[in-house]
Motif scaffolding. Structure first.
Motif, short mmCIF file in Angstrom:
data_model
loop_
_atom_site.label_atom_id
_atom_site.label_comp_id
_atom_site.label_asym_id
_atom_site.label_seq_id
_atom_site.Cartn_x
_atom_site.Cartn_y
_atom_site.Cartn_z
N SER A 1 36.82 -30.87 -17.66
CA SER A 1 35.92 -29.91 -18.32
C SER A 1 34.98 -29.30 -17.29
O SER A 1 34.73 -28.08 -17.30
N GLY A 2 34.47 -30.15 -16.39
CA GLY A 2 33.60 -29.65 -15.33
C GLY A 2 34.36 -28.76 -14.37
O GLY A 2 33.88 -27.69 -13.96
N GLY A 3 35.57 -29.19 -13.98
CA GLY A 3 36.37 -28.39 -13.06
C GLY A 3 36.68 -27.01 -13.61
O GLY A 3 36.62 -26.00 -12.89
N LEU A 4 36.99 -26.94 -14.90
CA LEU A 4 37.25 -25.66 -15.54
C LEU A 4 36.00 -24.79 -15.54
O LEU A 4 36.06 -23.57 -15.28
N ALA A 5 34.85 -25.39 -15.81
CA ALA A 5 33.59 -24.65 -15.79
C ALA A 5 33.31 -24.08 -14.40
O ALA A 5 32.86 -22.93 -14.27
N TYR A 6 33.58 -24.85 -13.37
CA TYR A 6 33.33 -24.38 -12.00
C TYR A 6 34.22 -23.19 -11.66
O TYR A 6 33.79 -22.23 -11.01
N GLN A 7 35.49 -23.25 -12.06
CA GLN A 7 36.40 -22.14 -11.78
C GLN A 7 35.93 -20.87 -12.50
O GLN A 7 35.94 -19.77 -11.92
N TYR A 8 35.49 -21.04 -13.74
CA TYR A 8 34.96 -19.88 -14.47
C TYR A 8 33.71 -19.35 -13.79
O TYR A 8 33.50 -18.12 -13.70
N ASP A 9 32.85 -20.24 -13.31
CA ASP A 9 31.60 -19.80 -12.68
C ASP A 9 31.87 -19.07 -11.37
O ASP A 9 31.11 -18.18 -10.98
N CYS A 10 32.94 -19.43 -10.66
CA CYS A 10 33.34 -18.67 -9.48
C CYS A 10 33.74 -17.26 -9.90
O CYS A 10 33.29 -16.27 -9.31
N TRP A 11 34.57 -17.17 -10.92
CA TRP A 11 34.98 -15.86 -11.44
C TRP A 11 33.75 -15.05 -11.86
O TRP A 11 33.63 -13.85 -11.55
N SER A 12 32.83 -15.71 -12.56
CA SER A 12 31.64 -15.03 -13.05
C SER A 12 30.74 -14.55 -11.91
O SER A 12 30.15 -13.46 -11.98
N ALA A 13 30.65 -15.34 -10.84
CA ALA A 13 29.85 -14.93 -9.69
C ALA A 13 30.39 -13.65 -9.07
O ALA A 13 29.64 -12.77 -8.65
N LEU A 14 31.72 -13.55 -9.01
CA LEU A 14 32.34 -12.37 -8.41
C LEU A 14 32.28 -11.15 -9.33
O LEU A 14 32.32 -10.01 -8.86
N LYS A 15 32.16 -11.38 -10.63
CA LYS A 15 32.16 -10.28 -11.60
C LYS A 15 31.06 -9.27 -11.30
O LYS A 15 31.24 -8.06 -11.49
N TYR A 16 29.93 -9.76 -10.81
CA TYR A 16 28.78 -8.88 -10.60
C TYR A 16 28.83 -8.14 -9.26
O TYR A 16 27.97 -7.30 -8.98
#
Length: 649
Positions: free
Chosen positions: A247-262
């Motif tokens: 669950s944490g690993g999935l959150a981290y991958q999403y947060d990487c994607w989210s960081a790049l979104k901006y």
């Protein structure tokens, strides 16, 4: 069947991405005949592969397993032929990266084909769904006489099990499928790290790009660590830990994607985000399989798409009070001490909290105990992934104060970076501290405390801020008898956190707070229904500071306060046996925007008291927790608190 369809869906997503990469190669190859030929051949092969995959998906539910095997065998061959065509013109970075992507696609398709073969050959006898054996291994599929041309029949499932325990064998096979899924996620994760590193190297002098790339790399390193831990614990039956870590690993991958979104203004960033989307799908698939194994065990018929409380599905658990008492140990001997002035105040070892953290051992199984004596410490503290089992004692709330004022209005800072005190290392404990971010109500996101520490315990601490005070970012956290102040989404993140006996206070917002506002206490960010995350408030007080309550009572209609709003699609927050004071609106919960997440979130209440606890006017998309299921949110069931290693040294 649903597991196979899920695998084929992921292959399809990746196949379309491979076509996009091949099309880019063609467009970049004008005038270079061998490159044009290779790209055109590749595109033709992939179109054929897509057609065969689509045909497979259509025929499987009708039992056409033999046709499915033939078509998937062809699809796999086409993908390999695309890779092979590019092999002979592999002289650009785009071609090299496409070939790496195709390698992963081929692995995914091979996995899907193996599952279809197992279904065809062994049917429901899942105990025989082992790695493929051929004639060379002495394995022969059955069939009719040589001259027959009718349909080859799949033999009936064989009831006789293997010599060893059938249960143990079944679980081993399922874990083999799961381990295969995790292996593919791991390969893609390393590729995502490579792409992120390229972004960092290309971002020199562009502050927001550098921040996004560095955050992305940190998130992916954390994801890799959690994936590795999951792979290690699964064979030992640690399914609950595996679910928490994935669950944490999935959150981290999403947060990487989210960081790049901006900062998505280059082709490299765009392509990396597309790759991360596929990685997130792979990891989500692996997490769903682990959850199914944990919840349903050998009953493979129930390994269906994830259902949550909102769908009427409840996992079992012990009584609400079960799970062991999670407390910060009293009387631990300090390894080091910190004073406001190292040279002039009590002969302490260090003058800053960060220096004391840095002095501790890496990857230690023993606690590193830091006593921070009374004083105001203006610093930014980071406890890295390798700094495990750090314990920070203060002299009490309001006495030992760690303060900062970082906020997203400052150049090169994201919400993640603004924390005054940020923790990643597991087993973190703290007691007797005030941690604050003084950026002010007009500074937007400004975090006081951010935690990614699994099995962390925070007791008798105070967190002061405005928007985004407490970032309970990921993994399993326990807060006991703490004070948390803020106004906008001031308890947020995607962790599994229990807040027990805490005081949650809304403070004035904006430079002219008398104008009124809409405040949300929580904003939970679960992105996937299989994530074992959520916020649980037990026996807490939800109120306002004295200053805020004066404003509230002067004009109650313009000062609206809600228990939470859904930051992400599967947001989950519950309040149990809490005192909800008058400032909580009758509606109770606030939408994020439009109807986003209103059909997928779970917001529950049970046994609350106070003027804000009346349920008669609650929004229709919130729930009353059935009495027989309140125990799902116990320390033992929700955090596995009875399994935490709480040593006294």
């Amino acid at each position: 069947m649903e597991i196979i369809q899920s695998a084929l869906s992921i292959s399809g997503d990746n196949l379309r991405q491979a076509q996009s990469f091949s099309d880019q190669i063609l467009k970049a190859s004008t005038g270079v005949s061998d490159h044009v030929t290779a790209a055109n051949n590749c595109l033709e092969h992939l179109r054929n592969a897509e057609y065969r995959l689509r045909s497979t998906v259509e025929v499987l539910p009708r039992g056409g397993y033999k046709h499915a095997r033939a078509w998937m065998s062809g699809g796999l061959a086409y993908q390999y032929d695309c890779w092979s065509a590019l092999k002979y013109v592999n002289d650009t970075k785009l071609i090299h990266d496409t070939m790496s992507f195709l390698n992963n696609l081929i692995s995914l398709t091979s996995n899907g084909l193996s599952l279809i073969r197992a279904l065809d050959v062994f049917g429901d006898d899942v105990a025989k769904w082992a790695p493929v054996r051929t004639e060379r291994d002495g394995f022969w599929e059955s069939g009719g006489a040589l001259g027959e041309g009718g349909e080859l029949r799949v033999p009936d499932a064989v009831n006789a099990g293997p010599d060893w325990s059938e249960k143990k064998w079944v679980i081993w096979v399922k874990e083999g499928i799961i381990q295969s899924a995790l292996s593919i996620s791991g390969d893609n994760l390393r590729q995502a790290q490579s792409f992120s590193d390229q972004i960092l190297k290309a971002s020199t002098g562009v502050a927001d790009h550098v921040t996004a790339a560095n955050n992305c790399l940190e998130h992916l390193r954390n994801a890799e660590y959690r994936l590795r831990s999951t792979v290690e614990v699964l064979p030992r039956g640690g399914y609950k830990h595996a679910r928490a870590w994935m669950s944490g690993g999935l959150a981290y991958q999403y947060d990487c994607w989210s960081a790049l979104k901006y900062v998505n203004d280059t082709k490299l960033i765009h392509d990396t985000m597309s790759f991360l989307n596929n990685l997130i799908s792979l990891t989500s698939n692996g997490l769903s399989l682990i959850r199914a194994l944990d919840v349903f065990g050998d009953d493979v018929a129930k390994w269906a798409p994830v259902r949550t409380e909102r769908d009427g599905f409840w996992e079992s658990g012990g009584a609400l009070g079960e799970g062991g008492e999670l407390r910060v140990p009293v009387g631990l001997k300090a390894d080091v001490t910190v004073c406001k002035s190292k040279n002039n105040n009590g002969g302490c070892d260090y003058g800053s909290v960060q220096d004391a953290v840095n002095a501790g051992p890496d990857w230690s199984e023993k606690k590193w105990v830091i006593w921070v004596k009374e004083g105001v410490y203006e610093e930014t503290v980071r406890v890295g992934l390798e700094k495990r089992n750090v314990v920070v004692y203060g002299d009490g709330i309001g006495k030992t104060v760690i303060t900062g004022n970082l906020n997203v209005g400052q150049p090169g800072l994201s919400t993640y970076n603004t924390a005054t005190f940020g923790v990643v290392g597991d087993g973190f404990m703290a007691s007797g501290l005030t941690i604050e971010n003084t950026a002010g109500p007009d500074a937007h996101q400004a975090v006081a405390f951010r935690s990614d520490s699994d099995q962390s315990i925070i007791e008798n601490c105070e967190f002061l801020g405005n928007q985004d005070t407490l970032y309970a970012h990921s993994l399993r956290q326990f807060y006991k008898s703490c004070i948390i102040q803020g106004n906008v989404d001031f308890i947020f993140g995607n962790s599994a956190s229990i807040f027990q006996d805490c005081t949650i206070l809304v403070r004035p917002r904006q430079l002219k707070p008398e104008k009124g506002e809409n405040n949300a206490v929580t904003a939970h960010g679960r992105i996937d229904p299989a994530q074992s995350t959520g916020f649980v408030f037990q026996n807490c007080l939800i109120n306002g500071t004295e200053e805020y309550m004066r404003l509230y009572y002067s004009k109650p209609k313009v000062h609206k306060n809600y228990l939470g709003r859904p930051w992400k699609e599967f947001s989950r927050t519950v309040f149990i046996d809490c005192n909800l004071e008058a400032l909580i609106t009758p509606q109770g919960w606030m939408p994020w925007t439009g109807d986003f997440a209103l059909k997928t979130l779970y917001y529950g209440e049970s046994g609350n008291t106070g003027k804000g606890s009346d349920l008669s006017a609650r929004v229709t998309w919130s729930s009353q927790i059935p009495a027989e299921h309140v125990n799902v949110y116990s320390v033992g069931n929700f955090l596995q608190g009875d399994q935490w290693k709480l040593t006294s040294s």
